[in-house]
Design a protein around this motif. Structure first.
Motif, PDB file in Angstrom:
ATOM      1  N   THR A  67       0.837  -1.201   0.000  1.00 40.69           N
ATOM      2  CA  THR A  67       0.000   0.000   0.000  1.00 40.69           C
ATOM      3  C   THR A  67       0.874   1.254   0.000  1.00 40.69           C
ATOM      4  O   THR A  67       2.073   1.181   0.289  1.00 40.69           O
ATOM      5  CB  THR A  67      -0.931   0.018   1.222  1.00 40.69           C
ATOM      6  OG1 THR A  67      -0.129   0.150   2.414  1.00 40.69           O
ATOM      7  CG2 THR A  67      -1.758  -1.254   1.293  1.00 40.69           C
ATOM      8  N   LEU A 108      -4.660  -7.603  -2.254  1.00 37.59           N
ATOM      9  CA  LEU A 108      -5.775  -6.718  -2.588  1.00 37.59           C
ATOM     10  C   LEU A 108      -6.750  -7.447  -3.507  1.00 37.59           C
ATOM     11  O   LEU A 108      -6.386  -7.921  -4.585  1.00 37.59           O
ATOM     12  CB  LEU A 108      -5.253  -5.451  -3.274  1.00 37.59           C
ATOM     13  CG  LEU A 108      -6.297  -4.437  -3.746  1.00 37.59           C
ATOM     14  CD1 LEU A 108      -7.084  -3.868  -2.566  1.00 37.59           C
ATOM     15  CD2 LEU A 108      -5.632  -3.308  -4.538  1.00 37.59           C
ATOM     16  N   ASN A 150     -11.948   0.521   0.798  1.00 40.59           N
ATOM     17  CA  ASN A 150     -11.560  -0.862   1.078  1.00 40.59           C
ATOM     18  C   ASN A 150     -11.999  -1.220   2.489  1.00 40.59           C
ATOM     19  O   ASN A 150     -11.919  -0.393   3.400  1.00 40.59           O
ATOM     20  CB  ASN A 150     -10.043  -1.038   0.950  1.00 40.59           C
ATOM     21  CG  ASN A 150      -9.547  -0.826  -0.458  1.00 40.59           C
ATOM     22  OD1 ASN A 150      -9.642  -1.714  -1.310  1.00 40.59           O
ATOM     23  ND2 ASN A 150      -9.018   0.366  -0.732  1.00 40.59           N
ATOM     24  N   MET A 189      -6.420   4.393   2.169  1.00 44.34           N
ATOM     25  CA  MET A 189      -7.237   3.530   1.326  1.00 44.34           C
ATOM     26  C   MET A 189      -8.506   3.055   2.029  1.00 44.34           C
ATOM     27  O   MET A 189      -9.148   2.109   1.581  1.00 44.34           O
ATOM     28  CB  MET A 189      -6.423   2.324   0.868  1.00 44.34           C
ATOM     29  CG  MET A 189      -5.268   2.664  -0.060  1.00 44.34           C
ATOM     30  SD  MET A 189      -4.325   1.203  -0.571  1.00 44.34           S
ATOM     31  CE  MET A 189      -5.540   0.284  -1.515  1.00 44.34           C
TER      32      MET A 189
END
Length: 393
Positions: free
Chosen positions: A35, A43, A280, A381
């Motif tokens: 990330t 992911l 996410n 994220m």
């Protein structure tokens, strides 16, 4: 398969991650990544794989067993987002009785009243930051009133919330916010215990007992109140702002909604699919080696389930990059799936529909402020949105 360095995508990835997710989906539904803040993870970018992962009991939410230590989780205590069954089952059973459709529906007149008050205050100026003036104060006031938290504390909550869900590079800010929250909630819970039964959710949770006499401990009450105050307003802020932004940048869809406000439910659901507030899902950990979407994920690995990417998977939603309030967006994963499906989804939907319809009815000439600075996107994220949304009418 090479490890993908998401940080190499730069600021464009934060502002508009969807083209990057689309490129990843073209080469597979699950990828090994690092990330932007340096965390190795797997992911999940495909819709079917994301839905499966959200319900897969082989993926743990427990930081105590698998996760790296994080200041706020160590300080605040166990909550529904970071425990597995049977602990999760027990906590959710104790809490779910207070999140009935009847309780949410009873809030409708107050949500409308607060919405109208905020719009009244905004009206004379002809311009406002929609986040500061409307999208933030509505849900934070609702959740504070619901829990029995003094409204005077809401600005402090915003500071803490921003530090926890969209942290800067300075980890001390996140830890300080967690410590502040910890102390405040302990005092609030003890005050409510001393005051006796009151007509608010936190008092009800303090008094809640299961049939076997089980009840929430102080750390569990604190963690639950923390979760409700953060998740109960931060996501709704961005549900409102993101959907309004989508409507204002798609004038034909805005016109369709103005012509028929019977489409408001569909507009909110499409907003949740098209650019939902959670990019996410919160972290999961592989309890054992698992195969997902053809990828071999080792035991102990971190798994990020892409809610935003899954919502733009053309295998599930035709022409996914088109914002269309006439489509059927059912099946989107904006509120999750499985045992961790968001308890507060009905309240978020009520607030979103009330806020957006009332805003558009009140200001028929509403548009984005053409003189505003470029949008400042929230980092990280997890939460998807902008810090501000300047509008004029």
């Amino acid at each position: 398969m090479s490890v993908i360095q998401l940080g190499e995508y730069g600021a464009d990835f934060t502002a508009d991650p969807y083209p990057y997710y689309a490129k990843l989906r073209e080469s597979g539904p699950v990828h090994e990544v690092v990330t932007p803040d340096g965390m190795p993870a797997w992911l999940v970018v495909g819709y079917e794989e994301a839905r499966a992962a959200l319900a897969d009991q082989r993926l743990s939410k427990s930081f105590s067993e698998f996760g790296p230590e994080r200041a706020q989780d160590e300080i605040i205590g166990p909550n529904l987002l970071i425990v597995d069954p049977p602990d999760h089952t027990r906590l959710r059973k104790l809490v779910a009785g207070e999140f009935t459709g009847r309780r949410v529906e009873a809030l409708r007149p107050r949500v409308q009243e607060l919405t109208d008050e905020l719009l009244d205050a905004m009206a004379p100026a002809g311009r406002a930051d929609l986040v500061d003036s409307f999208a933030f104060p509505l849900p934070i006031t609702v959740i504070c009133e619901l829990l029995g938290v003094p409204a005077a504390d809401r600005d402090t909550f915003r500071t803490w919330s921003n530090a926890l869900v969209a942290p800067t590079e300075d980890p001390s800010e996140q830890e300080a916010a967690a410590v502040g929250f910890y102390g405040y909630l302990d005092e609030l819970i003890e005050d409510k215990r001393a005051a006796g039964p009151q007509d608010d959710l936190l008092s009800a949770l303090i008094a809640t007992r299961a049939e076997d006499g089980d009840r929430l401990s102080l750390p569990e009450l604190r963690a639950l109140a923390y979760l409700l105050l953060i998740a109960g307003h931060e996501t709704t802020v961005n549900l409102i702002a993101n959907t309004v932004r989508a409507l204002l940048t798609h004038p034909e869809q805005l016109a369709a909604l103005r012509a028929d406000f019977g489409l408001i439910d569909a507009a909110v659901e499409e907003g949740l699919r098209y650019d939902g507030p959670v990019e996410n899902a919160t972290l999961r950990f592989a309890k054992e080696p698992i195969t997902l979407g053809g990828a071999e994920i080792p035991a102990g690995a971190i798994v990020l389930v892409g809610l935003a990417s899954g919502a733009r998977d053309p295998g599930r939603f035709p022409e996914p990059d088109r914002f269309d309030i006439g489509r059927d967006p059912r099946g989107h994963l904006a509120f999750g799936h499985g045992i961790h499906y968001c308890l507060g989804a009905p309240l978020a939907r009520l607030e979103g529909k009330t806020a957006i319809e009332s805003l558009l009815r009140r200001f028929p000439r509403l548009e984005l402020d053409p003189d505003a600075a470029p949008w400042e996107w929230l980092p990280g994220m997890l939460i998807r949105g902008t810090r501000h949304l300047p509008v004029v009418w």
